[in-house]
Enzyme design. Structure first.
Site: not given
Length: 481
Positions: A278, A281, A310, A345, A363, A386
C-alpha cells in the site's frame, strides 16, 4: 542564516530539508498560509484545521531546538516568490531549503521561487522526502514511467533490496536566535472549524503519529491483510492524514513495517507485505502525477474515456453527496466521510464505483467532493483511486468490473455492524434486510430511509453500454462482484 520553507512535511524527525538546513548553520522555519490556493485545490476545512493543529505542535517542538517558526501569507502561490524574497532580505538568508512536492501547480510555484531567489544570490535547495524514490528514477527499459503497478513494484523491490532509504535524526539544539516564533492562527478565513468530535479522532503531532505507527506495526499489522477490507474492524493503520500532511514519513513507515517482518518485503508476514504494498501504491500514484501531468489537470489518464457520455444528474449527485441513495453501505460510508473526514478504503472504491458506474456521473464530481471533505486528501492518491474505480486511469479496474454495493455490503459487513453504526434508523432490521431494506417488503420501522435511487441491474447495463460505445474499448466479458 538558513530558511526551511515547510509545506507537507510538518515534522522535525526524518525531515530531509530541515536536517540539511540545520547542518549548514542557524535555521529559521517558515510556513505560508495560502487560502485562495487551497480553495482552488478543494482542500477540506478539516484538513486545513489539521495543518494548523500540527503546526502548533511543531512550533512547540522546534522552539525547544531554538528554531523559530514564522507564519507568512501568500493567498495564492503566485505571491510566494515575493513573500519569501521579502523574508529572506529581512533575515539575511543565505539559502532556502524545501522538500519536493508534486503536481503541476506545486512544480511551477517552486520553479518561480527558485528563480526569484537565485536572481538575488540566495540559494534554493530541494530534497526528496515524501517519497522513497525520486520520480524519473523508476522507469521502464524504454525510459518511460510505469503504467502498471505490479511492474513498478518489482523495480521498487529490487532497489529496496539494494539499499534502504535511511531515516534522519532530528536536528540538535542551536544557539538561541533573537527571533520570536509567530502565533499559529486558530482558523483561516474560508475554512470552517470542524467539530470537536472530528478533531478528537485525529490528534495532532508527531508523537501521535508515531504512537499510531508503533501500535499498528507491533500488533495489528499481522491481521492487516485479512481484516483491512472490513469497515467495522480496526484493520487499517489510520495513518493516512499524518502521511498526507507529512507528520510522519514513508521511510519511518517502511522501516517500522520491515522491523515487524524481520526485514522482509516479499515474504514472512503477509500483513506486513500487504501494507508495504500500500505504501508503494501511494508512491506509484505520485510518480504517475509527475510522469503524466494531465491527471493533475482534471484529465483522464486514458484519453479515449474523455468521450464517455456521463449523465448530468444533479439530483442523483446530491443524493450521493448527502447519503440519501437508499443503498445502506453507500449511505453509511458517505456519513462516515461527512462526520469524520475519512472513509474506509474498501468503501472508497465501492462508493466511487457506484457514482461512476451505477449513476454514470463523471468521476471528477466525486474526486472534487472527496477532496473537499477528506482530512487525508492527497491529489495523487485521490485522483488515482477515482480514476481506478471509474476505469479511466492507469492500471485501473476494467470497465466491466462493477461492484454490486449489496454484494459488497453482505461480504464485508455481513452482520451490518458498520451500517447500523452510521445509519441508526436501520438498527431494527435483521442482518439480511439491513443490506437492502427495499427488498424486505413493508416498512419495518424504516419509514425515514429512502428507496434506492437507481435499479442496480439496469444501471449496470447502462454503464456497460456507455463504455462499449467508446472509440477504443477494452474487450472482455462482464463481471459483477
Amino acid at each position: 542564516m538558513q530558511l526551511i520553507w515547510l509545506r507537507s512535511d510538518l515534522r522535525q524527525h526524518d525531515n530531509t530539508a530541515l536536517a540539511a538546513a540545520a547542518a549548514r548553520g542557524p535555521t529559521v522555519a517558515v510556513y505560508l498560509l495560502s487560502p485562495q490556493q487551497w480553495l482552488e485545490h478543494d482542500d477540506a476545512p478539516c484538513k486545513v484545521d489539521f495543518w494548523l493543529r500540527n503546526l502548533r505542535e511543531l512550533s512547540h517542538s522546534l522552539g525547544a531546538l531554538n528554531i523559530p517558526l514564522l507564519i507568512r501569507s501568500a493567498a495564492h502561490w503566485d505571491q510566494a516568490p515575493a513573500e519569501l524574497l521579502k523574508l529572506c532580505r529581512q533575515l539575511k538568508i543565505e539559502a532556502v531549503h524545501v522538500n519536493e512536492e508534486y503536481g503541476v501547480h506545486e512544480s511551477r510555484r517552486d520553479e518561480a521561487v527558485a528563480e526569484t531567489l537565485r536572481a538575488e544570490g540566495i540559494e534554493f535547495h530541494s530534497y526528496l522526502d515524501q517519497l522513497l524514490f525520486k520520480p524519473g528514477t523508476v522507469l521502464t527499459r524504454t525510459g518511460t514511467y510505469f503504467q502498471v503497478f505490479s511492474q513498478f513494484r518489482k523495480v521498487c523491490y529490487e532497489r529496496l533490496h539494494g539499499s534502504l532509504p535511511s531515516r534522519l535524526k532530528a536536528p540538535g539544539k542551536q544557539a538561541a536566535l533573537n527571533i520570536a516564533s509567530d502565533a499559529i492562527p486558530d482558523e483561516v478565513k474560508g475554512f470552517a472549524t470542524p467539530s470537536e468530535s472530528l478533531r478528537a479522532l485525529w490528534p495532532a503531532g508527531e508523537e501521535e503519529a508515531r504512537r499510531r505507527l508503533d501500535t499498528f506495526t507491533d500488533a495489528q499489522i499481522d491481521y492487516y491483510q485479512s481484516e483491512r477490507d472490513f469497515p467495522a474492524k480496526p484493520g487499517t493503520s489510520q495513518l493516512s492524514p499524518y502521511l498526507a500532511a507529512g507528520v510522519i514519513s514513508p521511510r519511518q513507515c517502511l522501516h517500522a513495517a520491515l522491523h515487524s517482518n524481520q526485514g522482509e518485503f516479499e515474504s514472512g508476514k503477509v500483513g506486513a507485505v500487504t501494507w508495504i504494498n500500500e505504501l508503494l501504491w501511494r508512491e506509484f500514484y505520485k510518480h504517475i502525477l509527475v510522469g503524466y501531468p494531465r491527471v493533475s489537470r482534471h484529465r483522464a489518464f486514458r484519453p479515449e474515456t474523455e468521450a464517455l457520455a456521463w449523465r448530468n444528474a444533479p439530483e442523483d449527485l446530491k443524493a450521493w453527496q448527502e447519503a440519501r441513495t437508499g443503498l445502506p453501505i453507500i449511505d453509511a460510508a458517505m456519513r462516515q466521510l461527512l462526520e469524520t473526514g475519512w472513509m474506509h478504503n474498501r468503501l472508497r472504491m465501492v462508493v466511487a464505483m457506484f457514482l461512476t458506474k451505477n449513476l454514470l456521473i463523471d468521476w471528477r464530481e466525486g474526486e472534487r467532493f472527496f477532496m473537499r471533505h477528506l482530512i487525508d486528501g492527497d491529489l495523487a492518491a485521490n485522483n488515482g483511486g477515482w480514476q481506478w474505480s471509474s476505469s479511466t486511469g492507469t492500471d485501473s479496474a476494467p470497465y466491466f468490473r462493477i461492484f454490486n454495493p449489496v454484494s459488497q455490503s453482505e461480504k464485508f459487513d455481513a452482520e451490518g455492524v458498520f451500517i447500523k453504526h452510521w445509519l441508526p434508523e436501520l438498527a431494527g432490521l435483521n442482518k439480511k434486510q439491513v443490506h437492502n431494506p427495499a427488498s424486505a417488503g413493508g416498512l419495518f420501522g424504516v419509514a425515514d430511509y429512502p428507496a434506492p435511487i437507481v435499479n442496480l441491474g439496469a444501471s449496470r447495463d447502462r454503464a456497460l453500454t456507455a463504455f462499449k460505445n467508446l472509440p477504443s474499448r477494452q474487450s472482455a466479458g462482464a463481471v459483477n462482484e
